[in-house]
Design an enzyme around this catalytic site. Sequence first.
Site, PDB file in Angstrom:
ATOM      1  CD  GLU A  31      -3.047  -1.190   0.054  1.00  0.00           C
ATOM      2  OE1 GLU A  31      -3.316   0.087  -0.456  1.00  0.00           O
ATOM      3  OE2 GLU A  31      -3.120  -2.185  -0.388  1.00  0.00           O
ATOM      4  CD  GLU A  48      -4.378   4.345   3.474  1.00  0.00           C
ATOM      5  OE1 GLU A  48      -4.709   3.470   2.751  1.00  0.00           O
ATOM      6  OE2 GLU A  48      -4.669   5.594   3.549  1.00  0.00           O
ATOM      7  CD  GLU A 102      -8.589   0.881  -1.066  1.00  0.00           C
ATOM      8  OE1 GLU A 102      -7.460   0.469  -1.245  1.00  0.00           O
ATOM      9  OE2 GLU A 102      -9.023   1.739  -1.289  1.00  0.00           O
TER      10      GLU A 102
END
Length: 123
Positions: free
Chosen positions: A29, A70, A77
Amino acid sequence: MKPSQTGLKHLVHSTRYSLKGLRAAFRHEAAFRQEVVLSVVLLPLAWWIADDPISWLMLMGSCLLVLITELLNSAVESVVDRIGPEKHELSGRAKDIGSAAVMLALLLAGLCWGLLAWQKFFG
C-alpha cells in the site's frame, strides 16, 4: 491459530499476525508507506511543538489515527478486490466510504498539527 489458545500463547500468535499485517500494508500500500514516512518525520516534532502531555497526545494520536484508518481502508479494499474484478455499486461504495474515512482522519491530523503549531509559534 487455534481458538482454544489463551494467555501468553494467544498473545504471541496475535502479535505475529499483527506484525504480518503491518508488513503487508507497508509492502503493498503506497498510501500507507507515505503516511508512515510522514509520521516518522512528524512524531519527533511533536516533542517540540507540544507544550503539555495532552497536546503531545493529540499530535501523536492524530498520526496514529491516520495510520489505523488507512489500515482499515486497505483491508476493506482487499476484501472487495478479492470478491471479483467486476464493478458493483456496493463495492464502489465500500471503497469510497473507506477513502472518506482516511480523508477525515487526515483532516483531523492537519487541524491538530496546524492549531498546535500556530499556538506554539504565534500564540
